[in-house]
Design a protein around this motif. Structure first.
Motif, PDB file in Angstrom:
ATOM      1  N   ASN A   1       0.832  -1.190   0.000  1.00 47.40           N
ATOM      2  CA  ASN A   1       0.000   0.000   0.000  1.00 47.40           C
ATOM      3  C   ASN A   1       0.875   1.251   0.000  1.00 47.40           C
ATOM      4  N   GLU A   2       0.550   2.193  -0.864  1.00 43.56           N
ATOM      5  CA  GLU A   2       1.220   3.500  -0.861  1.00 43.56           C
ATOM      6  C   GLU A   2       2.718   3.362  -0.604  1.00 43.56           C
ATOM      7  N   ILE A   3       3.372   2.582  -1.458  1.00 43.82           N
ATOM      8  CA  ILE A   3       4.791   2.301  -1.241  1.00 43.82           C
ATOM      9  C   ILE A   3       5.600   3.601  -1.178  1.00 43.82           C
TER      10      ILE A   3
ATOM     11  N   SER B   1      -8.785   6.276  11.212  1.00 40.89           N
ATOM     12  CA  SER B   1      -7.953   7.039  10.280  1.00 40.89           C
ATOM     13  C   SER B   1      -6.493   6.606  10.396  1.00 40.89           C
ATOM     14  N   ALA B   2      -5.833   6.482   9.242  1.00 41.28           N
ATOM     15  CA  ALA B   2      -4.422   6.078   9.258  1.00 41.28           C
ATOM     16  C   ALA B   2      -3.534   7.205   9.774  1.00 41.28           C
ATOM     17  N   SER B   3      -3.826   8.433   9.379  1.00 37.11           N
ATOM     18  CA  SER B   3      -2.917   9.520   9.749  1.00 37.11           C
ATOM     19  C   SER B   3      -3.119   9.973  11.182  1.00 37.11           C
ATOM     20  N   THR B   4      -4.359  10.023  11.629  1.00 31.55           N
ATOM     21  CA  THR B   4      -4.602  10.591  12.957  1.00 31.55           C
ATOM     22  C   THR B   4      -5.077   9.582  13.996  1.00 31.55           C
TER      23      THR B   4
ATOM     24  N   ARG C   1     -14.619  10.296   9.271  1.00 36.16           N
ATOM     25  CA  ARG C   1     -15.370   9.182   8.683  1.00 36.16           C
ATOM     26  C   ARG C   1     -15.425   9.292   7.165  1.00 36.16           C
ATOM     27  N   TYR C   2     -15.355   8.152   6.509  1.00 34.85           N
ATOM     28  CA  TYR C   2     -15.407   8.090   5.052  1.00 34.85           C
ATOM     29  C   TYR C   2     -16.581   7.257   4.535  1.00 34.85           C
ATOM     30  N   GLY C   3     -17.234   6.511   5.408  1.00 33.91           N
ATOM     31  CA  GLY C   3     -18.068   5.400   4.968  1.00 33.91           C
ATOM     32  C   GLY C   3     -19.394   5.729   4.324  1.00 33.91           C
TER      33      GLY C   3
END
Ligand code: BGP
Length: 481
Positions: free
Chosen positions: A175-177, A431-434, A440-442
């Motif tokens: 993911n996102e290498i 969230s990955a960053s925070t 929310r994204y869903g």
């Protein structure tokens, strides 16, 4: 007639560490994510060397996808998903990454998960490594800085390829290498944080380690692709890039050149290696700028050449601008910032919203590589409000997605070969960053909050019904619901 292919892969995307929870269940070991505490837009999450009692670690329960996946997949099927992107938690299969034999209980979980997808007619799209590096490999090898990880990764790949060969056809290696080209990637991606404890904002930047780690990830990815091609010809192997298009802030040629340099390091460096099978000419300049050398062994160039990917996938959320002027106003993109683009609005987390940038990016990527593309992450992280009647009227999310789909279709009209679209966080997750749930994204709301409370129940947001209609019309009807 739809401009998109008849077999367009509509779906959604999640990652194991941000959704599954059950972090130490059925023999699972701890990954780097399991050592990350909760944070917020203003308070960066922390990495801890041990697991502190009483501290909230959002991945430990997450949304308990581990215990809820059957109902969740049924909801995805109700929306009409053709594909579902998730990752395998490496530490469910090899708890420290270094065992000789895989953990049967972990393998059995993904058997159930992928079978469930198949029963609903959903094609799994599986990320092999999505920010889930076994923490034991950080302690022993400083993560991917250790060349030994290539063999451990191959053991893992061999175990999952063989086990799921009849259930999974589409694989993404890392993911996102290209997160490894940026300081924050040391935590999430390369794991070059041995002994580090503290705030994500204070990670000591060690580019020599990050770029060495990236070299090992490139080799691991290429070896996995080659092995798959030789042993499982039915597999399609993809890369995955965090694509953040940048524009020169002005037409000052100095800005244009600065932007070109930035685009190379951030977006093209990893893409070029994984698609073309060799380092680009400008790699030397990047290493020189950082004052580093990347150690390579005889035979590495051949490995890279033999393991190029079949299709190119990327995440796309926002764009940025680049300027040589140090006084240019900064954008506030939490982990990835640039100069503020006066033409764009930003999300509540400072990510500049740029649908046309997706059109532009698709064209740029396809012009460069001419292999099928897939947008495997896109979406709006927002604070949703649950009304008294239980509804979530996320019209802002619908608006964001509609504009991006419109631009995607324009890129297809321009000639881009686009395989599919899997918006990020199709069900609310961490969230990955925070490390927040609040971001929310869903299409599906999950009753889970940042203080750890919530009954984990699921409910359909307005966007759920909208996306269902979009899929049913193969992207033709994007009108409001
Ligand atoms: C990508 C990651 C995902 C995901 C997404 C949204 O960078 O691949 O794991 O989380 O971004 O980012 P965030 O969760 O920080 O809002």
């Amino acid at each position: 007639m739809s401009v998109l292919r008849k077999d367009f892969l509509w779906g959604g995307a999640i990652a194991a560490n941000q959704a599954e929870g059950a972090w130490n269940v059925d023999g699972k070991g701890a990954s780097v994510s399991d050592h990350c505490t909760g944070g917020s837009h203003t308070v960066p999450k922390r990495v801890t060397v041990g697991i502190e009692p009483g501290t909230f670690y959002p991945s430990h329960e997450a949304i308990d996808f581990y215990g809820h996946f059957e109902g969740d997949i049924a909801l995805f099927a109700e929306m009409g998903f053709k594909t579902f992107r998730t990752s395998i938690n490496w530490t469910r299969i090899f708890p420290t990454g270094m065992e000789d034999e895989p953990n049967e209980a972990g393998l059995a979980f993904y058997d159930r998960l992928f079978s469930c997808c198949k029963e609903h007619g959903i094609e799994p799209l599986v990320t092999i490594s999505h920010y889930e590096l076994p923490y034991a490999l950080v302690e022993k090898y400083n993560g991917w800085e250790g060349r030994e990880l290539i063999d451990y990764f191959m053991n893992y790949c061999k175990a999952i390829f063989e086990r799921y060969k009849d259930k999974v056809k589409y694989w993404l290696t890392f993911n996102e290498i290209n997160a490894g080209t940026m300081p924050f990637g040391a935590v999430l991606s390369t794991g070059t944080i041995r002994g580090f404890e503290g705030s994500m904002a204070n990670i000591p930047d060690k580019p020599a380690e990050r770029f060495q780690a990236l070299h090992h990830q490139f080799l691991a990815s290429a070896k996995a692709v080659k092995y798959a091609h030789e042993n499982y010809p039915q597999f399609k192997m993809g890369n995955m890039i965090c694509f953040v298009t940048t524009y020169p802030l002005t037409c000052n040629p100095a800005d244009v050149l600065e932007n070109q340099e930035h685009m190379r390091e951030m977006n093209w460096y990893c893409s070029d290696v994984q698609v073309r099978g060799e380092y680009p000419a400008y790699a030397q300049k990047i290493w020189k700028n950082h004052g580093i050398t990347v150690k390579m062994e005889p035979g590495d160039a051949e490995i890279l050449k033999e393991g190029t990917v079949d299709f190119y996938t990327f995440s796309y959320y926002s764009s940025n601008t680049i300027s040589v002027d140090p006084s240019a106003a900064a954008s506030d993109g939490n982990l990835i910032a640039g100069s503020k683009n006066p033409y764009l609005e930003s999300s509540d987390w400072g990510w500049q919203i740029d649908p046309k940038g997706l059109h532009y990016s698709l064209n740029e990527i396809y012009d460069r590589y001419r292999i099928p593309l897939m947008v495997v992450e896109n979406g709006l992280g927002a604070r949703d409000v649950k009304e008294a009647d239980g509804s979530v009227n996320d019209f802002y999310r619908i608006d964001y997605l509609r504009k991006h789909i419109e631009e995607m279709k324009k890129a297809v009209e321009d000639g881009v070969d686009l395989m599919g679209y899997t918006p990020w966080g199709c069900i609310d997750l961490v969230s990955a960053s925070t490390g927040e749930m609040a971001k929310r994204y869903g299409f599906i709301y999950v009753d889970k909050y940042d203080d750890g409370t919530g009954d984990l129940s699921r409910s359909r947001k307005k966007s759920f019904y909208w996306y269902k209609k979009v899929i049913a019309t193969n992207g033709e009807d994007l009108s409001d619901i």
